[in-house]
Design an enzyme around this catalytic site. Structure first.
Site, PDB file in Angstrom:
ATOM      1  N   GLU A 187      -1.963  -9.393   2.798  1.00  8.96           N
ATOM      2  CA  GLU A 187      -1.973 -10.056   4.112  1.00  8.96           C
ATOM      3  C   GLU A 187      -3.385 -10.329   4.622  1.00  8.96           C
ATOM      4  O   GLU A 187      -3.596 -11.262   5.411  1.00  8.96           O
ATOM      5  CB  GLU A 187      -1.211  -9.229   5.149  1.00  8.96           C
TER       6      GLU A 187
ATOM      7  N   CYS B 162       0.834  -1.204   0.000  1.00 12.23           N
ATOM      8  CA  CYS B 162       0.000   0.000   0.000  1.00 12.23           C
ATOM      9  C   CYS B 162       0.873   1.259   0.000  1.00 12.23           C
ATOM     10  O   CYS B 162       1.392   1.641  -1.036  1.00 12.23           O
ATOM     11  CB  CYS B 162      -0.966  -0.022   1.176  1.00 12.23           C
TER      12      CYS B 162
ATOM     13  N   HIS C  33      -3.534  -4.974  -0.047  1.00 13.42           N
ATOM     14  CA  HIS C  33      -3.036  -5.592   1.191  1.00 13.42           C
ATOM     15  C   HIS C  33      -3.197  -7.109   1.099  1.00 13.42           C
ATOM     16  O   HIS C  33      -4.209  -7.652   1.569  1.00 13.42           O
ATOM     17  CB  HIS C  33      -3.816  -5.072   2.401  1.00 13.42           C
TER      18      HIS C  33
END
Length: 526
Positions: free
Chosen positions: A500, A376, A498
Site C-alpha cells: 500500500e 505484514c 506493505h
C-alpha cells in the site's frame, strides 16, 4: 527554488496536509515539478515509536524513514518518492545541533535557539528541497507544511525560520498559505472571528499570510470571504474556500475552481500553463460495480490504516468498482458475520492483542473460498493459521506472542538490537518472484521492490512442511519469504511487505488490484 509554506491556525486536524498536497497537485497538473517537506514539531526523532491510536499511521519511505502520514498523502497526490530528509522533526534538529556543539563546530559560541536552531532548520529545508528526482531533475517548487497550530510553543523556532527565509528569498520565491477554520454556529452562519485571531497570532510572529484557505463543512460564500479579506488585509482573490469534500482527491479540483492556481502564479512569478485534464478524468470516473471488504483490525481508528484505505480506493477506481470498507474489531466481531463480505483483509500491526480473531478470519477465508489479502502481520498470521489447521502444528505461533512452535521467528539480525526506534527491517527491499504463480500474474515481472516494516519472519525450519501441505511461497528475498498464496483458491494472497505504501491513484498496487478484482468476481453482497 520556489517555496510554498503552509501553516495552520485555530486547531489541529484541519487538513493542512491535504491542502498542501492539493496545491502541489494543481501545480503538477500545470507541468511543474513539485516536492514536499513536512515539519513535525515534536521531540521524537521520527514517528516510528509513536502510538498509532494517537498519531495515526506510520508511513514508511523508500529509505526506511518512519514518518507522519502526511508524507503518504504527498507521495500519492504528487506521484513522487520522498526520503527521510523530507520529514523534519524537533528531535532531528536538536540532535544535529547538539552533535555539532560536542564536536566543537561552533568554536566556543553560546548555542541558542536563534541563530543555531533556526539556521539548522533552514539548512534542512533547503537540503530536502534540492534533492534530485530519479531522472536527475530537481523540483521547481517545494511545499513546506509546518505541523501544529500557530501559537503552539513547539512550533515557534520553525515559524521563526520561515520568517527569516522570507527575508532571504527573492519576493517571487516565497508564498505563505495559512489554513484556518471557519466554523458554523447554531444558526447556520459561518463565523470569521477564529480566522481573524489566527491571522493576528501569525502577524505577531512577523509573518503575513499571502493566501488564506478557509476550512469549513460547506462552501464559504462571497460575503464571508469579503469579511475575511477586509479584516485580514489581503485581496479577495486570495481567500480560498475549502469545504469538506466527499473524496480527498477532489480537493485539487475544488481549489482550482476557487482560483488558487492564478494567485500562486502571480505570487511566484510562474507562467500560467494549461492544466492537464487527466487528474480530473481519473477522479470523476464513475463506478459500475460495488464490493464490500471486511478489515479485521486491532485499532478502530481509520487513520491508522489510511494507506490501506487509499490503496483499495485506487484499485477500485481502476476497476470502476466502489470499495465499501467495514471495520471489524479483531476481539469482538461475530465469526458468522464474515459470510456477509466479498473479501477479507488483515492489516499489519504489532502485539498479541486480537491475533486469535484475525487468525479465525483467515481460516474462514481459506475454508470458504473468500478472497483474502494479508499484509505484514497478516502474512505471518496466515502462515500460523495454515500451520495449525493444515500441518497439524496445534501450538503454532510467533516468537513475538510467547511460548509454542515458532513458525514465525525473530529476524537473526534483530537478536542484538537494544533500541526500538529505527531498528526494524525498514524500507525498500527486492523480492524475486517464482514463475507460474499468482504473484507473477499480479506483478507481471520476476523482480519487484516493495517497502517493509517488520522484525519477524517465517521460520526457515518450517518452510518445507508448510510447502508440503500446499502453501506456496511465491516471492523471496534470498532465503526470506516475502509472499504466500494458495493454489486452487479464488484469491488467497499475503505479503510480508506493505504494498500500500507504493500505491498511487494513477498506478494501483498489484496485490490490491488483484484482491478487488477477485472480490468483484466472487461477489456475495448486493
Amino acid at each position: 527554488m520556489k517555496y510554498i509554506f503552509v501553516t495552520g491556525g485555530v486547531m489541529s486536524g484541519l487538513g493542512k496536509g491535504i491542502t498542501a498536497a492539493s496545491v502541489g497537485r494543481i501545480l503538477k497538473n500545470r507541468g511543474y515539478r513539485v516536492t514536499a517537506v513536512k515539519i513535525d514539531p515534536y521531540l521524537n526523532i521520527d514517528a516510528g515509536t509513536m502510538n498509532p491510536a494517537q498519531h495515526g499511521e506510520v508511513f514508511v519511505l523508500k529509505d526506511g524513514g518512519e514518518v507522519d502520514l502526511d508524507l503518504g498523502n504527498y507521495e500519492r497526490f504528487l506521484d513522487i518518492e520522498l526520503t527521510s530528509s523530507h520529514n523534519i522533526t524537533t528531535g532531528k534538529v536538536y540532535r544535529t545541533v547538539i552533535e555539532k556543539e560536542r564536536r566543537g563546530d561552533f568554536l566556543g559560541e553560546t548555542v541558542q535557539i536563534i541563530p543555531h536552531i533556526t539556521d539548522q532548520i533552514k539548512t534542512c529545508i533547503r537540503q530536502a528541497a534540492e534533492e534530485t528526482f530519479p531522472d536527475g531533475t530537481k523540483a521547481d517548487v517545494c511545499l513546506v507544511e509546518v505541523g501544529g497550530t500557530v501559537g503552539d510553543i513547539e512550533s515557534m523556532p520553525f515559524l521563526e525560520a520561515v520568517r527569516q527565509m522570507r527575508g532571504e528569498l527573492d519576493e517571487h520565491d516565497y508564498v505563505l498559505v495559512h489554513v484556518t477554520l471557519v466554523p458554523e454556529d447554531a444558526m447556520g452562519d459561518l463565523k470569521t472571528k477564529p480566522t481573524q485571531h489566527s491571522v493576528k497570532a501569525l502577524r505577531e510572529l512577523g509573518l503575513h499570510a499571502d493566501i488564506i484557505v478557509c476550512r469549513s463543512e460547506r462552501v464559504v460564500g462571497a460575503n464571508t470571504k469579503r469579511k475575511i479579506s477586509a479584516f485580514c488585509d489581503l485581496p479577495l482573490s486570495a481567500v480560498i474556500s475549502a469545504a469538506t469534500a466527499r473524496d480527498t482527491y477532489e480537493v485539487p479540483m475544488e481549489m482550482e475552481k476557487e482560483g488558487i492556481a492564478d494567485v500562486l502564479s502571480t505570487h511566484l512569478g510562474l507562467e500560467k500553463k494549461e492544466t492537464d485534464p487527466s487528474w480530473y478524468r481519473l477522479v470523476t470516473k464513475e463506478y459500475t460495480n460495488r464490493v464490500t471488504v471486511a478489515i479485521v483490525s486491532k485499532y478502530g481508528i481509520e487513520d491508522v490504516y489510511i494507506s490501506i484505505k487509499e490503496a483499495l480506493k485506487h484499485a477500485g477506481r481502476a476497476l470502476s468498482t466502489e470499495v465499501k470498507i467495514v471495520w471489524l474489531d479483531a476481539e469482538r466481531y461475530e465469526p458468522c458475520s464474515l459470510k456477509d463480505y466479498d473479501g477479507i483483509l488483515i492489516p499489519g500491526g504489532f502485539g498479541k492483542r486480537g491475533i486469535e480473531g484475525k487468525i479465525g478470519a483467515i481460516r474462514f477465508a481459506r475454508e470458504n473460498k473468500v478472497p483474502f489479502l494479508g499484509l505484514c502481520l497478516g502474512f505471518q498470521l496466515a502462515t500460523i493459521e495454515f500451520a495449525r489447521h493444515k500441518c497439524g502444528i496445534a501450538d503454532a505461533t510467533s516468537e513475538e506472542f510467547g511460548e509454542g512452535s515458532h513458525v514465525i521467528a525473530l529476524l537473526p539480525e534483530q537478536e542484538s538490537v537494544t533500541e526500538l526506534g529505527g531498528t526494524m527491517r525498514l524500507g525498500d527491499y527486492t523480492s524475486d518472484i517464482r514463475d507460474k504463480t499468482l504473484a507473477m500474474k499480479l506483478y507481471g515481472k520476476s523482480q519487484i521492490i516493495e517497502r517493509h516494516r517488520h522484525r519477524y519472519e517465517v521460520n526457515p525450519h518450517y518452510i518445507e512442511k508448510l510447502e508440503k501441505e500446499g502453501l506456496v511461497f511465491s516471492a523471496t528475498n534470498k532465503n526470506r519469504m516475502e509472499c504466500l498464496e494458495l493454489p486452487g483458491h479464488p484469491f488467497f494472497f499475503a505479503t510480508q511487505f506493505h504494498p500500500e505504501f507504493k500505491s498511487r491513484p494513477t498506478r494501483p498496487s498489484p496485490p490490491y488490484l488483484g484482491f478487488v478484482e477477485a472480490c468483484r468476481a466472487n461477489k456475495r453482497t448486493t
